[in-house]
Design a protein around this motif. Structure first.
Motif, PDB file in Angstrom:
ATOM      1  N   ILE A  95       0.841  -1.205   0.000  1.00 51.87           N
ATOM      2  CA  ILE A  95       0.000   0.000   0.000  1.00 51.87           C
ATOM      3  C   ILE A  95       0.874   1.252   0.000  1.00 51.87           C
ATOM      4  CG2 ILE A  95      -1.655   1.328   1.372  1.00 51.87           C
ATOM      5  CD1 ILE A  95      -2.768  -1.413   2.345  1.00 51.87           C
ATOM      6  N   TYR A 107       2.408   1.628  -3.463  1.00 50.04           N
ATOM      7  CA  TYR A 107       1.387   2.005  -4.450  1.00 50.04           C
ATOM      8  C   TYR A 107       1.088   3.499  -4.382  1.00 50.04           C
ATOM      9  CZ  TYR A 107      -3.129   2.118  -6.853  1.00 50.04           C
ATOM     10  OH  TYR A 107      -4.167   2.423  -7.710  1.00 50.04           O
ATOM     11  N   LEU A 108       0.864   4.000  -3.169  1.00 44.83           N
ATOM     12  CA  LEU A 108       0.526   5.423  -3.029  1.00 44.83           C
ATOM     13  C   LEU A 108       1.697   6.325  -3.410  1.00 44.83           C
ATOM     14  CD1 LEU A 108      -1.574   5.380   0.276  1.00 44.83           C
ATOM     15  CD2 LEU A 108      -2.386   5.540  -2.082  1.00 44.83           C
ATOM     16  N   ARG A 109       2.901   5.861  -3.161  1.00 46.86           N
ATOM     17  CA  ARG A 109       4.067   6.659  -3.558  1.00 46.86           C
ATOM     18  C   ARG A 109       4.190   6.734  -5.079  1.00 46.86           C
ATOM     19  NH1 ARG A 109       9.012   7.778  -0.534  1.00 46.86           N
ATOM     20  NH2 ARG A 109      10.518   8.705  -1.970  1.00 46.86           N
ATOM     21  N   LYS A 122       1.698   5.983  -7.435  1.00 43.70           N
ATOM     22  CA  LYS A 122       0.504   6.459  -8.129  1.00 43.70           C
ATOM     23  C   LYS A 122       0.081   7.862  -7.696  1.00 43.70           C
ATOM     24  CE  LYS A 122      -0.341   2.523 -10.326  1.00 43.70           C
ATOM     25  NZ  LYS A 122      -0.423   2.371 -11.786  1.00 43.70           N
ATOM     26  N   ARG A 123       0.322   8.188  -6.430  1.00 43.73           N
ATOM     27  CA  ARG A 123      -0.180   9.454  -5.901  1.00 43.73           C
ATOM     28  C   ARG A 123       0.925  10.412  -5.463  1.00 43.73           C
ATOM     29  NH1 ARG A 123      -5.214   9.997  -3.580  1.00 43.73           N
ATOM     30  NH2 ARG A 123      -6.765   8.499  -4.298  1.00 43.73           N
ATOM     31  N   LEU A 160       2.447  10.145  -2.809  1.00 44.77           N
ATOM     32  CA  LEU A 160       2.111  10.337  -1.399  1.00 44.77           C
ATOM     33  C   LEU A 160       2.937   9.382  -0.548  1.00 44.77           C
ATOM     34  CD1 LEU A 160       0.288  11.654   0.784  1.00 44.77           C
ATOM     35  CD2 LEU A 160      -1.328   9.772   0.398  1.00 44.77           C
ATOM     36  N   ALA A 206      -0.609   2.959   6.716  1.00 44.31           N
ATOM     37  CA  ALA A 206      -0.918   1.901   5.747  1.00 44.31           C
ATOM     38  C   ALA A 206      -1.751   0.799   6.401  1.00 44.31           C
ATOM     39  CB  ALA A 206       0.364   1.325   5.164  1.00 44.31           C
ATOM     40  N   SER A 210     -13.991   5.410   1.236  1.00 40.43           N
ATOM     41  CA  SER A 210     -12.668   6.039   1.178  1.00 40.43           C
ATOM     42  C   SER A 210     -12.232   6.479   2.564  1.00 40.43           C
ATOM     43  CB  SER A 210     -12.686   7.247   0.234  1.00 40.43           C
ATOM     44  OG  SER A 210     -13.600   8.233   0.717  1.00 40.43           O
ATOM     45  N   GLN A 231      -4.794  13.488   1.219  1.00 35.24           N
ATOM     46  CA  GLN A 231      -5.467  12.931   0.038  1.00 35.24           C
ATOM     47  C   GLN A 231      -6.518  11.913   0.457  1.00 35.24           C
ATOM     48  OE1 GLN A 231      -3.056  11.701  -3.280  1.00 35.24           O
ATOM     49  NE2 GLN A 231      -1.361  13.058  -2.728  1.00 35.24           N
ATOM     50  N   VAL A 262      -8.102   8.346  -0.201  1.00 40.52           N
ATOM     51  CA  VAL A 262      -7.725   7.043  -0.768  1.00 40.52           C
ATOM     52  C   VAL A 262      -8.955   6.150  -0.781  1.00 40.52           C
ATOM     53  CG1 VAL A 262      -6.227   5.027  -0.522  1.00 40.52           C
ATOM     54  CG2 VAL A 262      -5.365   7.297   0.067  1.00 40.52           C
ATOM     55  N   GLU A 303      -8.349   1.189  -4.653  1.00 38.71           N
ATOM     56  CA  GLU A 303      -6.903   1.345  -4.764  1.00 38.71           C
ATOM     57  C   GLU A 303      -6.173   0.368  -3.840  1.00 38.71           C
ATOM     58  OE1 GLU A 303      -5.811   5.835  -5.706  1.00 38.71           O
ATOM     59  OE2 GLU A 303      -7.233   5.720  -4.046  1.00 38.71           O
TER      60      GLU A 303
END
Length: 335
Positions: free
Chosen positions: A185, A188-190, A192-193, A195, A202, A220, A236, A238, A242
């Motif tokens: 997780i 992924y966020l780093r 894709k976002r 972040l 996480a 979310s 953000q 999430v 995702e």
């Protein structure tokens, strides 16, 4: 006769079973000690909140990594404090402990686990594989000649086994479980976002909105972190879809590892597995859609245990009450 106690020191939680009280403790496997005096400062949930936030003279850590003892001194102090808190151990009353350990560990790791419990105050220690205890606790007929299959997805390890007549015919361990889900997780966020979040955030995402099936929507969650490009604070939203996308590769790896067991068993046992399916235990079994995701990857019917988080400790209790469930006599190591 020494008091009999079941102990499951997991990566995320430690659980204790006693003859007179059943499951008397469910506590996060975390402790904080004073770096100078080596005295225990905090235990369990309180210590877990301190992770990554302590001053230099306070050391907060999770001493169990991937189901094995990584910090002997901290782990021994943690277990001893739990024993004393529940009045399991005293100067004149030292229990005999049945300890659940990962299936694939070497003798050095076994000895480290035994010494941790003895240092914590136990009089004697015996070990059995946690995956067998999980099967017994989930209600599988472990003493029957009919083959049964179990998959336990915990915090640090995923273990699978095929069991018959009180023994493990074939077993696998994989270091892909809750902690790896959290890392997926974060990555992924780093990517894709842009972040950057921590492991605690996480884990909150996985528990609060995590799903394993795209047909399930848990809404979310707003998270706070750091923008990977600017370095500034970032907030953000999430979405559960995702989280599903992030952890799906790990679930596929777990399923393939479990199915590889069928290569090592006789055809008659494999036929039993295809007829009766697989039992799912462990904390990650509670992620919505986990059973259907594993069914999709394996083709087997997947049943979630009634109390998946506590299957191992309930199994230890059953084995202590009915030692014949474990095919061989329990061998206690005396202090």
């Amino acid at each position: 006769m020494a008091r009999l106690v079941g102990l499951d020191i997991g990566t995320t939680y430690t659980r204790i079973w006693t003859q007179d009280g059943g499951v008397v403790l469910r506590c996060p496997s975390a402790a904080a000690i004073d770096g100078q005096t080596r005295k225990l400062v905090a235990l369990g949930a309180e210590a877990r909140k301190m992770l990554g936030k302590t001053p230099q003279d306070i050391l907060a850590s999770c001493p169990i990594k991937e189901g094995m003892v990584s910090e002997f001194d901290v782990a021994a102090r943690m277990v001893r404090a739990m024993f004393l808190n529940k009045k399991i151990c005293s100067t004149f009353n030292r229990p005999a402990v049945l300890l659940a350990t990962p299936y694939r560990i070497d003798q050095v790791q076994q000895l480290a686990a035994e010494n941790t419990v003895i240092e914590a105050g136990a009089r004697a220690v015996a070990q059995i594989p946690a995956i067998f205890a999980a099967a017994a606790g989930a209600g599988l007929r472990v003493a029957s000649p009919r083959g049964c299959m179990i998959l336990d997805i915990g915090g640090g390890l995923s273990e699978s086994a095929i069991i018959s007549l009180g023994g493990i015919i074939a077993g696998r361990s994989l270091k892909v479980a809750g902690d790896r889900f959290d890392a997926a997780i974060m990555n992924y966020l780093r990517q894709k976002r842009n972040l950057v979040i921590g492991a605690t955030t996480a884990e909150e995402l996985r528990v609060s909105i995590g799903v394993c099936d795209t047909h399930i929507d848990r809404g979310s969650m707003t998270v706070y972190g750091r923008n990977a490009r600017t370095g500034l604070a970032s907030r953000q939203e999430v979405f559960s879809s995702e989280i599903c996308e992030a952890i799906t590769p790990a679930i596929v790896a777990i399923a393939r590892n479990a199915m590889s067991l069928l290569e090592d068993v006789p055809p008659e046992i494999a036929a039993d597995i295809y007829d009766y399916g697989m039992m799912l235990t462990g904390g990650c079994a509670l992620i919505p859609g986990m059973a259907s995701a594993l069914h999709r990857e394996t083709g087997l019917r997947v049943t979630v245990a009634d109390h998946p988080r506590d299957s191992v400790i309930h199994g230890l209790g059953r084995i202590l009450k009915h030692p014949a469930l474990w095919g061989t006599p329990l061998e206690y190591r005396l202090k």
